[in-house]
Write a protein that holds these residues in place. Structure first.
Motif, PDB file in Angstrom:
ATOM      1  N   GLY A  55      11.392  -2.918   8.590  1.00 16.74           N
ATOM      2  CA  GLY A  55      11.181  -1.556   8.164  1.00 16.74           C
ATOM      3  C   GLY A  55      12.086  -1.407   6.974  1.00 16.74           C
ATOM      4  O   GLY A  55      11.420  -0.704   6.055  1.00 16.74           O
ATOM      5  N   ALA A  56      13.096  -1.831   6.908  1.00 15.65           N
ATOM      6  CA  ALA A  56      13.801  -1.531   5.654  1.00 15.65           C
ATOM      7  C   ALA A  56      13.018  -2.021   4.396  1.00 15.65           C
ATOM      8  O   ALA A  56      13.153  -1.478   3.220  1.00 15.65           O
ATOM      9  CB  ALA A  56      15.284  -2.142   5.803  1.00 15.65           C
ATOM     10  N   LEU A  57      12.613  -3.373   4.396  1.00 17.35           N
ATOM     11  CA  LEU A  57      11.981  -4.117   3.294  1.00 17.35           C
ATOM     12  C   LEU A  57      10.599  -3.386   3.002  1.00 17.35           C
ATOM     13  O   LEU A  57      10.440  -3.286   1.879  1.00 17.35           O
ATOM     14  CB  LEU A  57      11.755  -5.658   3.526  1.00 17.35           C
ATOM     15  N   GLU A  58      10.173  -2.818   3.953  1.00 20.06           N
ATOM     16  CA  GLU A  58       8.756  -2.166   3.717  1.00 20.06           C
ATOM     17  C   GLU A  58       8.935  -0.967   2.885  1.00 20.06           C
ATOM     18  O   GLU A  58       8.133  -0.804   2.142  1.00 20.06           O
ATOM     19  CB  GLU A  58       8.155  -2.018   5.146  1.00 20.06           C
ATOM     20  N   GLY A  59       9.854  -0.172   3.368  1.00 16.83           N
ATOM     21  CA  GLY A  59      10.259   1.019   2.653  1.00 16.83           C
ATOM     22  C   GLY A  59      10.683   0.573   1.139  1.00 16.83           C
ATOM     23  O   GLY A  59      10.498   1.352   0.293  1.00 16.83           O
ATOM     24  N   GLN A  60      11.608  -0.149   1.115  1.00 13.80           N
ATOM     25  CA  GLN A  60      11.928  -0.679  -0.249  1.00 13.80           C
ATOM     26  C   GLN A  60      10.940  -1.251  -1.012  1.00 13.80           C
ATOM     27  O   GLN A  60      10.786  -1.054  -2.524  1.00 13.80           O
ATOM     28  CB  GLN A  60      13.297  -1.706  -0.306  1.00 13.80           C
ATOM     29  N   LYS A  61       9.776  -1.823  -0.471  1.00 14.28           N
ATOM     30  CA  LYS A  61       8.673  -2.368  -1.492  1.00 14.28           C
ATOM     31  C   LYS A  61       7.907  -1.337  -2.115  1.00 14.28           C
ATOM     32  O   LYS A  61       7.671  -1.275  -3.256  1.00 14.28           O
ATOM     33  CB  LYS A  61       7.692  -3.288  -0.471  1.00 14.28           C
ATOM     34  N   LYS A  62       7.750  -0.142  -1.400  1.00 10.32           N
ATOM     35  CA  LYS A  62       6.960   0.901  -1.857  1.00 10.32           C
ATOM     36  C   LYS A  62       7.920   1.487  -3.142  1.00 10.32           C
ATOM     37  O   LYS A  62       7.335   1.982  -4.088  1.00 10.32           O
ATOM     38  CB  LYS A  62       6.681   2.033  -0.845  1.00 10.32           C
ATOM     39  N   ILE A  63       9.371   1.619  -2.905  1.00 10.97           N
ATOM     40  CA  ILE A  63      10.018   2.412  -3.857  1.00 10.97           C
ATOM     41  C   ILE A  63       9.907   1.310  -4.967  1.00 10.97           C
ATOM     42  O   ILE A  63       9.908   2.047  -6.115  1.00 10.97           O
ATOM     43  CB  ILE A  63      11.357   2.383  -3.340  1.00 10.97           C
ATOM     44  N   LEU A  64      10.276   0.129  -5.002  1.00 10.27           N
ATOM     45  CA  LEU A  64      10.147  -0.895  -6.193  1.00 10.27           C
ATOM     46  C   LEU A  64       8.857  -0.723  -6.897  1.00 10.27           C
ATOM     47  O   LEU A  64       8.924  -0.638  -8.193  1.00 10.27           O
ATOM     48  CB  LEU A  64      10.338  -2.311  -5.685  1.00 10.27           C
ATOM     49  N   ALA A  65       7.860  -0.674  -6.326  1.00  9.37           N
ATOM     50  CA  ALA A  65       6.461  -0.286  -7.128  1.00  9.37           C
ATOM     51  C   ALA A  65       6.590   0.881  -7.753  1.00  9.37           C
ATOM     52  O   ALA A  65       6.245   0.763  -9.059  1.00  9.37           O
ATOM     53  CB  ALA A  65       5.373  -0.030  -6.008  1.00  9.37           C
TER      54      ALA A  65
END
Length: 133
Positions: A111-121
């Motif tokens: 969940g942490a990585l999924e959330g960070q992926k969206k923020i990175l984009a």
């Protein structure tokens, strides 16, 4: 379980210009949501519970076009982010970013990585906007 994500964006500026901006850690708060402040040795990382002071090491190679960050948290945990600026043409660069999973317990990792992926984009779009106009 995936432990990283790779994203890239094209920026309409020469590699040297883009690299110089990204290599300066004081620019991190200008294009990322993750940092409240940053300098050559430390940063304030933005979390849901407020800003957390961390040690920040910025590893830079102008020849290779790499800018990597090693973050040491108050509890001693380490996180890392790896990036590279590549010349696409004389006046266009490609910025690629390897997002590593944050140092969180295994049950929170996905969940942490999924959330960070969206923020990175979103942050990569913000970075490109710094060079527009």
């Amino acid at each position: 379980m995936k432990t990283h994500d790779v994203q890239s964006i094209s920026i309409a500026k020469p590699r040297a210009v883009v690299f110089a901006y990204i290599a300066d850690p004081t620019n991190l708060p200008k294009w990322t949501n993750a940092f409240k402040s940053a300098d050559a040795e430390s940063a304030e990382l933005v979390t849901p519970n407020g800003a957390v002071p961390i040690k920040l090491e910025t590893r830079v190679s102008a020849e290779q076009g790499t800018v990597d960050w090693i973050m040491t948290f108050p509890d001693g945990a380490k996180g890392a982010a790896y990036s590279r600026v590549t010349e696409d043409s004389d006046d266009t660069s490609i910025y690629s970013f390897v997002l590593m999973a944050p140092p969180v317990p295994l049950e929170m990792l996905e969940g942490a990585l999924e959330g960070q992926k969206k923020i990175l984009a979103e942050e990569l779009v913000s970075l490109r906007a710094k060079f527009d106009g």
